[in-house]
Every structure is written in structure tokens, then in C-alpha cells.
Design an enzyme around this catalytic site. Structure first.
Site, PDB file in Angstrom:
ATOM      1  N   SER A 164       0.840  -1.189   0.000  1.00 57.07           N
ATOM      2  CA  SER A 164       0.000   0.000   0.000  1.00 57.07           C
ATOM      3  C   SER A 164       0.878   1.244   0.000  1.00 57.07           C
ATOM      4  O   SER A 164       1.656   1.443  -0.928  1.00 57.07           O
ATOM      5  CB  SER A 164      -0.949  -0.054   1.206  1.00 57.07           C
ATOM      6  OG  SER A 164      -1.987   0.890   1.062  1.00 57.07           O
ATOM      7  N   GLU A 274      -8.437  -2.454  -2.814  1.00 57.71           N
ATOM      8  CA  GLU A 274      -7.635  -3.301  -3.703  1.00 57.71           C
ATOM      9  C   GLU A 274      -8.019  -3.098  -5.164  1.00 57.71           C
ATOM     10  O   GLU A 274      -7.154  -3.133  -6.055  1.00 57.71           O
ATOM     11  CB  GLU A 274      -7.784  -4.774  -3.314  1.00 57.71           C
ATOM     12  CG  GLU A 274      -6.709  -5.673  -3.907  1.00 57.71           C
ATOM     13  CD  GLU A 274      -5.318  -5.399  -3.350  1.00 57.71           C
ATOM     14  OE1 GLU A 274      -4.345  -5.971  -3.879  1.00 57.71           O
ATOM     15  OE2 GLU A 274      -5.195  -4.617  -2.382  1.00 57.71           O
ATOM     16  N   HIS A 305      -7.428  -5.932   0.175  1.00 53.81           N
ATOM     17  CA  HIS A 305      -6.354  -5.106   0.724  1.00 53.81           C
ATOM     18  C   HIS A 305      -6.113  -5.518   2.173  1.00 53.81           C
ATOM     19  O   HIS A 305      -6.522  -4.829   3.112  1.00 53.81           O
ATOM     20  CB  HIS A 305      -6.790  -3.641   0.634  1.00 53.81           C
ATOM     21  CG  HIS A 305      -5.667  -2.655   0.490  1.00 53.81           C
ATOM     22  ND1 HIS A 305      -4.922  -2.537  -0.668  1.00 53.81           N
ATOM     23  CD2 HIS A 305      -5.173  -1.723   1.336  1.00 53.81           C
ATOM     24  CE1 HIS A 305      -4.034  -1.571  -0.525  1.00 53.81           C
ATOM     25  NE2 HIS A 305      -4.157  -1.070   0.697  1.00 53.81           N
TER      26      HIS A 305
END
Length: 327
Positions: A164, A274, A305
């Protein structure tokens, strides 16, 4: 009868001597065996140092696991937007420390919430932060110098990997410091910060994660610092660098087993984050293909994610990571 008695006495003496030897030797043998077993466990090679850092912060905590074979190659693992000041998410949520069983020193800097691991213009005025983030300087100067001096870790042949926010940072650090990193891994990163709405999205995310002001980081959206930290814009600087780039589809997979309402909320949030990362990553891939710059891309058919999917990616990239840095 006397002869028989003598033989029995001799046998008893031998047994007594053997028992005595066992009593004396067994603890030492167990101690040695215990040492051999312990040496194979990453937390017996664990170190925690407070490393001098710029920007007025004083020192930054770094937790590390030394390689099992004495290797001088390392991987720096960068955290996500909500990094905490106790331990890295990599330690809290994954088994990344066990990479040290495979000839790689595992280095986890602690902290840096919403920092993008960058050198900021100013302290975060929204929280009256008493220091200025200077993460890029720390990760490329202070930390490598400390690791080299104290542990003999190479200053210039290491890997940098992040998820991330940390995925963006890994590519940017490698792009601007090719003398420090020979491999970069970006999982679920936002690799096209110049895409419509992305700078505004980053600004909102930073406010949500700790009330951080993006203006203190890279200035207003038209400031050149945003371009300097955009992996897609900096693609040319990545030419020739071994890279592992990944993003999931956003669809729930085996690591998503929601039960409570908050589980369902987190799964839905992870799906959206995501999906956005996947769109950014695909744009990055297209740009690099147009420029003729190679990288390894991994797009699992499922994955949100969330940490379990990043742990999977970390182990999948390990052979390429080791080959790239000579570990």
C-alpha cells in the site's frame, strides 16, 4: 562363588560409572542441543535498535532479524498508511521474520504513519507534530550506515519491499537511490498518483489515518514534489531494476472469512481499496511496457487489501528477491 561375586561387583561398578558419566555429560549435551535448536529460530537472532534520525525526531526504532547464515544482504520492509509506533505491521500481522531463515537480514523500521516514507516539507500542523518526517533520508543514509557499522550489512545491495503506502515508497526509494537498492517490491500500491482524483484520495486517506496534512508532506496538488513521488512518472529511473509488482483482484478469497459485522465492513473496504490499487497498478504496467521497462507482475484472481495476501506475495517473491541482491 568368589569369582561370580567379583564379576557382579565389576558389572555394578561399570553401571555406576556409566550413570555418573551420563549425569555429568547429559546436561551439557542438552545445552548444546538447545543452542543448536535456538539458533534456528528467528527470534533468537532478533535485535532492536534505536537509530539516530534526522528531522528532530531523535531516534527511530528498528526491529530486525539477522540472517541464519551470516549474510550481509537485507530486505527493508515498509509498512502501510496506519503504521504504529510499537511494532511494524509486518511483524504483528505476518511471519515475515522467518525470511531470515533463508539467508536475508529482515529489517523493519517502526512508525511513519501516513508518511509515505518521504522527506516532508514541514511538521504535521494538524496534530502539532514536534518534528518533521525525514524518512527518505533515514532509510537511505542513517539506517544503512548504522546497519553497516553494527552488523556488517551491505549499504548498497539490499531490497526494499512495501505494501500500500509502503509499496509506493519502495519504488520511489529505489528509483532515486539506485546505489542503495537492487530490488523493489510493491504490493497493492497506488502507483499512478497523477491519475484523476488520486491526489485528493491520498489527502483524504491521510486525514483519516492520523489527521495528517498532505500539504506538510508534498505541498499543494500542483507542487512538483507530487511528481517526484509518483512511481509512474519516475518510471525511467526504474529501468533495469528487478521489481515485483502485485495487486489482487479485490474479490474475497480464502483469507476472507467474515463473521461479525465489522468483519464484513473491513472486507468490503478491502475490496474497494484493492480494486483501486489494481487499476493503478495496471496503468503503471502499461506505462512501463510502452517504455520498454521490464518488471514481474503478479495478479492473483482473488485478494483484498489485507495482510494475509501480502504475506503470500512476500514468500512468492523471495526467490527473485534473493537472486537480485545476491543473498
Amino acid at each position: 562363588m568368589g569369582t561370580v561375586a567379583k564379576k557382579r561387583g565389576s558389572a555394578r561398578l561399570r553401571v555406576l560409572v556409566q550413570l555418573l558419566v551420563a549425569v555429568l555429560i547429559a546436561p551439557a549435551a542438552l545445552m548444546l542441543a538447545g543452542t543448536a535448536t535456538a539458533a534456528a529460530h528467528p527470534y533468537d537472532r532478533f535485535r532492536e535498535d534505536w537509530v539516530p534520525a534526522p528531522g528532530g525526531v531523535g531516534h527511530i526504532k528498528v526491529r530486525m532479524w539477522l540472517a541464519n547464515n551470516g549474510s550481509n544482504k537485507a530486505v527493508y520492509l515498509l509498512d502501510g498508511l496506519r503504521a504504529t509506533n510499537d511494532v511494524s505491521g509486518w511483524e504483528h500481522e505476518t511471519n515475515a521474520a522467518w525470511l531470515s531463515d533463508h539467508g536475508v537480514n529482515v529489517i523493519m523500521p517502526v512508525g511513519g504513519e501516513s508518511s509515505f516514507y518521504a522527506d516532508w516539507y514541514a511538521p504535521n500542523n494538524f496534530t502539532n507534530q514536534p518534528y518533521t518526517y525525514k524518512w527518505e533520508s533515514f532509510l537511505t543514509q542513517n539506517l544503512p550506515n548504522h546497519l553497516a557499522a553494527r552488523y556488517g550489512i551491505d549499504r548498497s545491495s539490499n531490497a526494499v519491499v512495501g505494501l500500500s503506502m509502503g509499496g509506493n515508497a519502495a519504488l520511489i526509494l529505489a528509483a532515486h537511490h539506485r546505489d542503495k537498492f537492487r530490488f523493489a517490491g510493491a504490493m497493492s500500491g497506488y502507483l499512478n498518483l497523477s491519475a484523476p482524483g488520486m491526489r485528493e484520495a491520498i489527502r483524504i486517506a491521510m486525514l483519516d489515518a492520523g489527521r495528517f496534512n498532505a500539504d506538510a508532506m508534498w505541498g499543494p496538488p500542483w507542487d512538483p514534489a507530487w511528481l517526484r513521488h509518483d512511481p509512474l512518472v519516475q518510471a525511467e529511473r526504474l529501468r533495469g531494476l528487478p521489481m515485483w509488482i502485485s495487486a489482487g483482484s479485490g474479490l474475497p478469497g480464502p483469507h476472507n472469512q467474515p463473521v461479525t459485522p465489522i468483519d464484513y465492513f473491513n472486507t468490503a473496504t478491502g475490496m474497494g481499496l484493492e480494486a483501486l490499487s489494481l487499476a493503478n497498478t495496471r496503468s503503471f504496467e502499461v506505462q512501463l511496457a510502452i517504455m520498454g521497462i521490464g518488471a514481474h507482475y503478479d495478479y492473483p484472481p482473488v485478494g483484498t487489501h489485507s495482510w494475509p495476501y501480502w504475506q503470500d506475495q512476500l514468500w512468492r517473491m523471495l526467490p527473485m528477491l534473493k537472486a537480485s541482491i545476491g543473498a
